[in-house]
Design a protein around this motif. Structure first.
Motif: not given
Length: 280
Positions: A25-28, A56-62, A78-85
């Motif tokens: 995640t990228g935080g709030a 743990r093998e995945n470090t760059n997507s969510s 969490n919907f209040n946080e940045v996801a890497w999609h």
């Protein structure tokens, strides 16, 4: 079904949906997200994709959630946080859609591979629920003729509609786009099997049922009005973003429309791709 979001967590009947949390995640969010981005997983079950986001093998997507074919939902961020999609992406002057949007992954194989007896997914399994279509940006294999795409079951579609409606109760969601809108060269999801026009109508709602039957062009670069339902037909006119048209008929992903002039009077008739037409 009716979902409720509490403190960034999706609840179904007052209970949190299944959680498989990702650390990616990228935080709030810097500001409340106003866009929803629709993806397909290009894989099997929702759990397999959620487990990958948590690996743990995945470090760059969510993604914030993954929706399975039966309509069940797993929340990963969490919907209040940045996801890497979204990855490298842009839309209407915004760059890097991760920090502006909520990412919904839908369990779906996407483009399929043709075989002697039908269409097969990347795992070599035959898929019977198939939509034959051409991606508007060109198929992933470079072809521009109809290929098989896995269809989206009704239960899954309705679950995503209910989810976006719940999101709109908490966040200022004003737009729904596909990954293929914000990264059109790299991505093809959710693909032509996903009825984006109908989805926007259902999820965004708010239409005046007593108003005129009018659609609005949503394409910053303009939209080609063609003489027939396909890219092989001649361009009649380039319609500017925001142009108003009157829907007349449907042929697959194409809608026959009559353009309206500044006074609202009918002008030229032709065909446009439904993806770029807002019928809300």
């Amino acid at each position: 079904m009716a979902y409720v979001i509490k403190n960034g967590i999706l609840n179904d009947n007052s209970n949190p949906v299944r959680q498989i949390r990702s650390r990616n995640t990228g935080g709030a969010f810097p500001a409340p997200p106003g866009i929803v981005v629709i993806h397909f997983t290009a894989g099997g079950s929702a759990a397999s994709s959620a487990n990958w986001f948590a690996s743990r093998e995945n470090t760059n997507s969510s993604a914030h959630v993954v929706v399975d074919r039966d309509g069940s939902i797993i929340q990963c961020v969490n919907f209040n946080e940045v996801a890497w999609h979204a990855g490298k992406s842009s839309w209407r002057g915004l760059a890097g859609l991760n920090k502006h949007s909520i990412g919904i992954e839908i369990a779906n194989w996407g483009a399929l591979r043709g075989g002697a007896n039908g269409w097969y997914n990347a795992a070599g399994q035959k898929v019977d629920n198939v939509v034959m279509a051409v991606h508007r940006n060109g198929n992933p294999d470079g072809s521009r003729t109809p290929i098989g795409w896995e269809a989206y079951p009704a239960a899954q579609f309705e679950a995503v509609v209910a989810l976006v409606r719940a999101l709109r109760e908490v966040y200022p969601i004003a737009e729904i786009v596909g990954h293929d809108d914000i990264a059109p060269v790299r991505k093809s999801d959710p693909g032509p099997a996903f009825d984006m026009v109908r989805f926007r109508q259902r999820a965004l709602g708010g239409r005046d049922q007593n108003g005129a039957n009018v659609g609005v062009v949503r394409s910053p670069g303009g939209l080609n009005l063609r003489s027939g339902p396909g890219t092989n037909f001649a361009v009649v006119q380039l319609l500017a973003d925001g142009s108003k048209v009157m829907p007349m008929g449907v042929n697959g992903s194409w809608i026959e429309v009559t353009t309206l002039d500044a006074a609202g009077k009918p002008s030229k008739t032709g065909w446009v791709h439904s993806h770029y037409l807002d019928l809300d």
